[in-house]
Design an enzyme around this catalytic site. Structure first.
Site, PDB file in Angstrom:
ATOM      1  N   ASP A 103      -6.892  -0.164 -18.162  1.00  0.00           N
ATOM      2  CA  ASP A 103      -6.736  -0.032 -16.717  1.00  0.00           C
ATOM      3  C   ASP A 103      -8.127   0.075 -16.110  1.00  0.00           C
ATOM      4  O   ASP A 103      -8.747  -0.921 -15.787  1.00  0.00           O
ATOM      5  CB  ASP A 103      -5.853   1.188 -16.410  1.00  0.00           C
ATOM      6  CG  ASP A 103      -5.550   1.343 -14.933  1.00  0.00           C
ATOM      7  OD1 ASP A 103      -5.954   0.463 -14.146  1.00  0.00           O
ATOM      8  OD2 ASP A 103      -4.908   2.335 -14.551  1.00  0.00           O
ATOM      9  N   LYS A 131      -5.194  -4.691 -16.798  1.00  0.00           N
ATOM     10  CA  LYS A 131      -4.975  -4.639 -15.356  1.00  0.00           C
ATOM     11  C   LYS A 131      -6.236  -5.074 -14.621  1.00  0.00           C
ATOM     12  O   LYS A 131      -7.330  -5.013 -15.182  1.00  0.00           O
ATOM     13  CB  LYS A 131      -4.605  -3.203 -14.958  1.00  0.00           C
ATOM     14  CG  LYS A 131      -3.199  -2.807 -15.373  1.00  0.00           C
ATOM     15  CD  LYS A 131      -2.878  -1.452 -14.784  1.00  0.00           C
ATOM     16  CE  LYS A 131      -1.471  -1.039 -15.071  1.00  0.00           C
ATOM     17  NZ  LYS A 131      -1.201   0.307 -14.531  1.00  0.00           N
ATOM     18  N   PHE A 152       2.287   0.373 -12.364  1.00  0.00           N
ATOM     19  CA  PHE A 152       2.488   1.227 -13.539  1.00  0.00           C
ATOM     20  C   PHE A 152       3.633   0.641 -14.368  1.00  0.00           C
ATOM     21  O   PHE A 152       4.736   0.441 -13.869  1.00  0.00           O
ATOM     22  CB  PHE A 152       2.825   2.654 -13.099  1.00  0.00           C
ATOM     23  CG  PHE A 152       2.903   3.622 -14.232  1.00  0.00           C
ATOM     24  CD1 PHE A 152       1.767   4.234 -14.735  1.00  0.00           C
ATOM     25  CD2 PHE A 152       4.136   3.914 -14.825  1.00  0.00           C
ATOM     26  CE1 PHE A 152       1.837   5.122 -15.798  1.00  0.00           C
ATOM     27  CE2 PHE A 152       4.223   4.800 -15.897  1.00  0.00           C
ATOM     28  CZ  PHE A 152       3.065   5.403 -16.383  1.00  0.00           C
ATOM     29  N   VAL A 153       3.355   0.342 -15.635  1.00  0.00           N
ATOM     30  CA  VAL A 153       4.369  -0.294 -16.488  1.00  0.00           C
ATOM     31  C   VAL A 153       4.751   0.596 -17.673  1.00  0.00           C
ATOM     32  O   VAL A 153       3.987   1.499 -18.053  1.00  0.00           O
ATOM     33  CB  VAL A 153       3.888  -1.673 -17.017  1.00  0.00           C
ATOM     34  CG1 VAL A 153       3.812  -2.686 -15.907  1.00  0.00           C
ATOM     35  CG2 VAL A 153       2.555  -1.545 -17.753  1.00  0.00           C
ATOM     36  N   ARG A 165       8.924   4.160 -24.557  1.00  0.00           N
ATOM     37  CA  ARG A 165       8.005   3.518 -25.501  1.00  0.00           C
ATOM     38  C   ARG A 165       8.740   2.492 -26.362  1.00  0.00           C
ATOM     39  O   ARG A 165       8.162   1.517 -26.840  1.00  0.00           O
ATOM     40  CB  ARG A 165       7.375   4.559 -26.440  1.00  0.00           C
ATOM     41  CG  ARG A 165       6.416   5.515 -25.758  1.00  0.00           C
ATOM     42  CD  ARG A 165       5.629   6.269 -26.819  1.00  0.00           C
ATOM     43  NE  ARG A 165       5.016   7.483 -26.297  1.00  0.00           N
ATOM     44  CZ  ARG A 165       3.843   7.522 -25.671  1.00  0.00           C
ATOM     45  NH1 ARG A 165       3.156   6.426 -25.478  1.00  0.00           N
ATOM     46  NH2 ARG A 165       3.355   8.668 -25.250  1.00  0.00           N
TER      47      ARG A 165
END
Ligand code: 5GP
Length: 179
Positions: A103, A131, A152-153, A165
């Site tokens: 990120d 990202k 947000f994934v 998960r």
């Protein structure tokens, strides 16, 4: 069905499995006749480590680290604490860090410098997802699975409050699932 809690699929199971094979092929070529120690960053990289290592038709050593980056809310600050260190000395080893997602890139840039300071012969990075913000930090990610938007994934190792998960794909949760 937990899959129904996902509003939008960002990367499908089929896309992941094709990409893992492609990345494994590149790793086999790049590391031919070389040592290879894959270091998975817990817990997010578990799926990627399991799938990638099984796609490799060569010997590979595996080790794990757990780190936590301090930050406000969902943003990391680059200040990292080691929660679980490697089990062995990596002097002279050819290390490939396997990470779920980059990120801000701050965690990986710290981790790469940390492993290099231990005398590894080489330290490269593989991230399944990247990202857009990652472009701002000067950390070279040699192998990238997918470039995704800034949302947000969850899934394929990535959690929201330790859940999701185990989803075999990557997606964005429906708004009402966030508490
Ligand atoms: P960075 O230091 O690159 O900003 O943070 C990387 C870490 O933040 C990842 O290893 C992951 O644990 C977490 N992270 C960043 N983006 C996401 C996301 O979209 N979903 C989840 N579940 N975790 C994320």
């Amino acid at each position: 069905m937990i899959g129904n809690e996902v509003e939008r699929v960002v990367v499908t199971e089929d896309e992941i499995s094709a990409k893992v094979k492609e990345l494994a092929g590149r790793i086999e070529t790049d590391y031919r006749d070389r040592d290879l120690l894959m270091v998975g960053v817990l817990k997010g990289a578990i799926m990627a480590m399991a799938d990638l290592s099984r796609a490799l038709q060569r010997h590979v050593d595996m080790d794990w680290m757990a780190v936590s980056s301090y930050g406000s809310g969902t943003k990391s600050s680059g200040v990292v604490r080691i929660l679980k260190d490697l089990d062995r000395d990596i002097t002279g080893r050819e290390v490939l860090i396997v990470e779920d997602i980059v990120d801000s890139g701050l965690t990986l840039s710290w981790l790469k410098a940390n492993l290099e300071s231990r005398g590894a012969k080489s330290v490269e990075i593989l991230a399944i997802l990247r990202k857009p913000d990652a472009a701002k930090v000067d950390v070279k990610v040699k192998y990238v699975g997918f470039e995704i938007p800034a949302d947000f994934v969850v899934g394929y190792g990535l959690d929201y409050n330790e859940k999701y998960r185990n989803l075999p794909f990557v997606g964005v949760l429906a708004k009402h699932m966030y508490s």
